[in-house]
Every structure is written in structure tokens, then in C-alpha cells.
Design a protein around this motif. Structure first.
Motif, mmCIF file in Angstrom:
data_model
loop_
_atom_site.group_PDB
_atom_site.id
_atom_site.type_symbol
_atom_site.label_atom_id
_atom_site.label_comp_id
_atom_site.label_asym_id
_atom_site.label_seq_id
_atom_site.Cartn_x
_atom_site.Cartn_y
_atom_site.Cartn_z
ATOM 1 N N ARG A 3 0.816 -1.195 0.000
ATOM 2 C CA ARG A 3 0.000 0.000 0.000
ATOM 3 C C ARG A 3 0.863 1.264 0.000
ATOM 4 O O ARG A 3 0.537 2.241 -0.643
ATOM 5 N N CYS A 4 1.948 1.270 0.719
ATOM 6 C CA CYS A 4 2.796 2.462 0.832
ATOM 7 C C CYS A 4 3.621 2.700 -0.428
ATOM 8 O O CYS A 4 3.770 3.825 -0.870
ATOM 9 N N PHE A 5 4.184 1.668 -0.977
ATOM 10 C CA PHE A 5 5.111 1.846 -2.099
ATOM 11 C C PHE A 5 4.470 1.637 -3.467
ATOM 12 O O PHE A 5 5.038 2.008 -4.478
ATOM 13 N N GLY A 6 3.320 1.066 -3.560
ATOM 14 C CA GLY A 6 2.704 0.755 -4.834
ATOM 15 C C GLY A 6 1.835 1.872 -5.386
ATOM 16 O O GLY A 6 1.347 1.797 -6.486
ATOM 17 N N ARG A 7 1.647 2.927 -4.657
ATOM 18 C CA ARG A 7 0.769 4.005 -5.107
ATOM 19 C C ARG A 7 1.553 5.037 -5.906
ATOM 20 O O ARG A 7 2.702 5.316 -5.612
ATOM 21 N N ASP A 8 0.910 5.615 -6.901
ATOM 22 C CA ASP A 8 1.575 6.615 -7.734
ATOM 23 C C ASP A 8 0.733 7.885 -7.860
ATOM 24 O O ASP A 8 0.685 8.508 -8.909
ATOM 25 N N GLU A 9 0.084 8.256 -6.792
ATOM 26 C CA GLU A 9 -0.811 9.405 -6.837
ATOM 27 C C GLU A 9 -0.094 10.722 -7.076
ATOM 28 O O GLU A 9 -0.639 11.614 -7.688
ATOM 29 N N GLY A 10 1.103 10.898 -6.644
ATOM 30 C CA GLY A 10 1.813 12.164 -6.825
ATOM 31 C C GLY A 10 2.865 12.123 -7.929
ATOM 32 O O GLY A 10 3.606 13.080 -8.123
ATOM 33 N N ALA A 11 2.928 11.037 -8.668
ATOM 34 C CA ALA A 11 3.975 10.873 -9.687
ATOM 35 C C ALA A 11 3.836 11.886 -10.820
ATOM 36 O O ALA A 11 4.817 12.437 -11.294
ATOM 37 N N THR A 12 2.624 12.152 -11.245
ATOM 38 C CA THR A 12 2.411 13.099 -12.341
ATOM 39 C C THR A 12 2.847 14.500 -11.940
ATOM 40 O O THR A 12 3.498 15.210 -12.721
ATOM 41 N N LEU A 13 2.509 14.899 -10.758
ATOM 42 C CA LEU A 13 2.912 16.220 -10.277
ATOM 43 C C LEU A 13 4.427 16.319 -10.158
ATOM 44 O O LEU A 13 5.022 17.341 -10.525
ATOM 45 N N LEU A 14 5.059 15.275 -9.689
ATOM 46 C CA LEU A 14 6.515 15.259 -9.577
ATOM 47 C C LEU A 14 7.174 15.327 -10.960
ATOM 48 O O LEU A 14 8.128 16.075 -11.166
ATOM 49 N N GLU A 15 6.647 14.565 -11.917
ATOM 50 C CA GLU A 15 7.196 14.610 -13.280
ATOM 51 C C GLU A 15 7.027 15.995 -13.884
ATOM 52 O O GLU A 15 7.923 16.516 -14.548
ATOM 53 N N PHE A 16 5.871 16.599 -13.665
ATOM 54 C CA PHE A 16 5.634 17.950 -14.164
ATOM 55 C C PHE A 16 6.612 18.940 -13.532
ATOM 56 O O PHE A 16 7.158 19.810 -14.210
ATOM 57 N N ALA A 17 6.830 18.833 -12.252
ATOM 58 C CA ALA A 17 7.742 19.736 -11.547
ATOM 59 C C ALA A 17 9.173 19.594 -12.051
ATOM 60 O O ALA A 17 9.938 20.564 -12.062
ATOM 61 N N ILE A 18 9.548 18.413 -12.478
ATOM 62 C CA ILE A 18 10.895 18.211 -13.012
ATOM 63 C C ILE A 18 11.001 18.726 -14.453
ATOM 64 O O ILE A 18 11.973 19.363 -14.824
ATOM 65 N N MET A 19 9.986 18.471 -15.265
ATOM 66 C CA MET A 19 10.054 18.798 -16.692
ATOM 67 C C MET A 19 9.723 20.256 -17.000
ATOM 68 O O MET A 19 10.199 20.801 -18.001
ATOM 69 N N PHE A 20 8.912 20.909 -16.171
ATOM 70 C CA PHE A 20 8.496 22.273 -16.462
ATOM 71 C C PHE A 20 9.669 23.254 -16.607
ATOM 72 O O PHE A 20 9.734 23.981 -17.596
ATOM 73 N N PRO A 21 10.621 23.303 -15.676
ATOM 74 C CA PRO A 21 11.751 24.227 -15.857
ATOM 75 C C PRO A 21 12.579 23.904 -17.110
ATOM 76 O O PRO A 21 13.049 24.817 -17.795
ATOM 77 N N LEU A 22 12.723 22.632 -17.416
ATOM 78 C CA LEU A 22 13.464 22.265 -18.624
ATOM 79 C C LEU A 22 12.735 22.717 -19.886
ATOM 80 O O LEU A 22 13.353 23.215 -20.826
ATOM 81 N N ALA A 23 11.417 22.562 -19.902
ATOM 82 C CA ALA A 23 10.631 22.990 -21.060
ATOM 83 C C ALA A 23 10.677 24.506 -21.219
ATOM 84 O O ALA A 23 10.804 25.017 -22.343
ATOM 85 N N ILE A 24 10.597 25.229 -20.127
ATOM 86 C CA ILE A 24 10.674 26.697 -20.187
ATOM 87 C C ILE A 24 12.045 27.145 -20.700
ATOM 88 O O ILE A 24 12.141 28.041 -21.543
ATOM 89 N N MET A 25 13.106 26.524 -20.205
ATOM 90 C CA MET A 25 14.453 26.878 -20.678
ATOM 91 C C MET A 25 14.615 26.574 -22.163
ATOM 92 O O MET A 25 15.242 27.332 -22.907
ATOM 93 N N LEU A 26 14.039 25.470 -22.618
ATOM 94 C CA LEU A 26 14.096 25.122 -24.034
ATOM 95 C C LEU A 26 13.359 26.161 -24.875
ATOM 96 O O LEU A 26 13.883 26.636 -25.889
ATOM 97 N N LEU A 27 12.175 26.555 -24.453
ATOM 98 C CA LEU A 27 11.411 27.564 -25.185
ATOM 99 C C LEU A 27 12.117 28.918 -25.181
ATOM 100 O O LEU A 27 12.157 29.617 -26.199
ATOM 101 N N LEU A 28 12.678 29.308 -24.042
ATOM 102 C CA LEU A 28 13.423 30.572 -23.979
ATOM 103 C C LEU A 28 14.669 30.513 -24.865
ATOM 104 O O LEU A 28 15.022 31.503 -25.510
ATOM 105 N N GLY A 29 15.313 29.359 -24.895
ATOM 106 C CA GLY A 29 16.486 29.199 -25.765
ATOM 107 C C GLY A 29 16.126 29.319 -27.237
ATOM 108 O O GLY A 29 16.852 29.930 -28.017
#
Length: 159
Positions: A3-29
Motif C-alpha cells: 500500500r505504501c510503495f505501490g501508489r503513484d498518486e503524486g507521480a504526475t505532479l513530480l514529473e511535471f515539476a521536473i520537466m516544467f523548468p526544462l521545457a521553459i528553458m528550451l522555449l526561452l532558448g
């Protein structure tokens, strides 16, 4: 335990938080690269237009076009949307490739001795402008000088 390790409820938010700054830097570049290309094209056009005017047959107020340094600079400045100073535009003369300079246009006024320039000599217009990146943190690495040089053969009207 599952129950503790098999859930992925916050995974999408974490992926977004990691990719968003990279996407913004790419667009600014990409936007910064487009701005660099636009400024490079404008500087190239300015040097081409200044050299084109200086190589044409004609005169104004008794000064031939190739010797009218202020008109050459004005033509270059008018052909670009960016502000160019007179000191950003260097106008010289030579006899051809790999030859030494035979004349230099002053920053103000016409060429001091237009008789030094013969038909078949070249006008050389060099336009330089600093490119300052507006990207935060890494923008200083991309600050550089944009330079364009154009050569045109002078044909005097008295041939």
C-alpha cells in the motif's frame, strides 16, 4: 507494505515539476536563438545597403556617393530596425582582395580626399553590434559581437 510503495498518486505532479523548468528553458532558448538570427540578418542587411549605396554612381551636393560617408552610414542605419551608432559602422576602401586599405571614412563628414579612390577600387562596409542575451543565469555566456562586412566595387561615372 504494498500500500505504501505501490501508489503513484503524486507521480504526475513530480514529473511535471521536473520537466516544467526544462521545457521553459528550451522555449526561452529557441526564442533567444530566433532573436539572434533576426539581429544577425539586420546587421547583414545594414552592411549590404551601406555598401550598395556607396558603390552607386551619383552625387549629392557635389560629393560622390562613394565619398559621402554620412549618407552611407545613414543608409545602413535606415535599413535596420535596431539602433546603430555612427561608430558601429566602419567604411573603408581597398583595391581588391588581399590589398591594403587606401582610404577610411571619418565618422562625420565626407571622405577627405575622394580623388584617392579610383574606378575599380572597393568600398568595404563593416557593421558591428553587441548581442546581449536576456536569458537569466546563462545569458552572459551568449553575449557576443555580431559583425557583417560587405565589399562592393566602385564604378565612377566619368568612365
Amino acid at each position: 507494505m504494498r500500500r505504501c510503495f505501490g501508489r503513484d498518486e503524486g507521480a504526475t505532479l513530480l514529473e511535471f515539476a521536473i520537466m516544467f523548468p526544462l521545457a521553459i528553458m528550451l522555449l526561452l532558448g529557441i526564442a533567444e536563438g530566433a532573436r539572434f538570427v533576426a539581429e544577425k540578418q539586420a546587421i547583414t542587411t545594414a552592411s549590404r545597403e551601406g555598401a550598395r549605396f556607396g558603390s552607386t554612381i551619383g552625387e549629392a551636393a557635389g560629393v560622390p556617393n562613394y565619398a559621402d560617408c554620412s549618407a552611407i552610414r545613414t543608409r545602413a542605419q535606415d535599413s535596420t530596425p535596431f539602433d546603430l551608432l555612427d561608430t558601429d559602422i566602419l567604411v573603408t576602401y581597398d583595391s581588391g582582395p588581399a590589398s591594403s586599405q587606401i582610404g577610411l571614412c571619418p565618422t562625420t563628414g565626407p571622405l577627405s580626399d575622394p580623388s584617392l579612390i579610383k574606378s575599380g577600387d572597393r568600398i568595404v562596409v563593416t557593421v558591428s553590434k553587441p548581442f546581449n542575451s536576456s536569458l537569466p543565469f546563462i545569458g552572459e555566456m551568449f553575449d557576443m559581437e555580431i559583425t557583417s562586412t560587405e565589399h562592393r566595387t566602385i564604378v565612377k561615372g566619368d568612365l
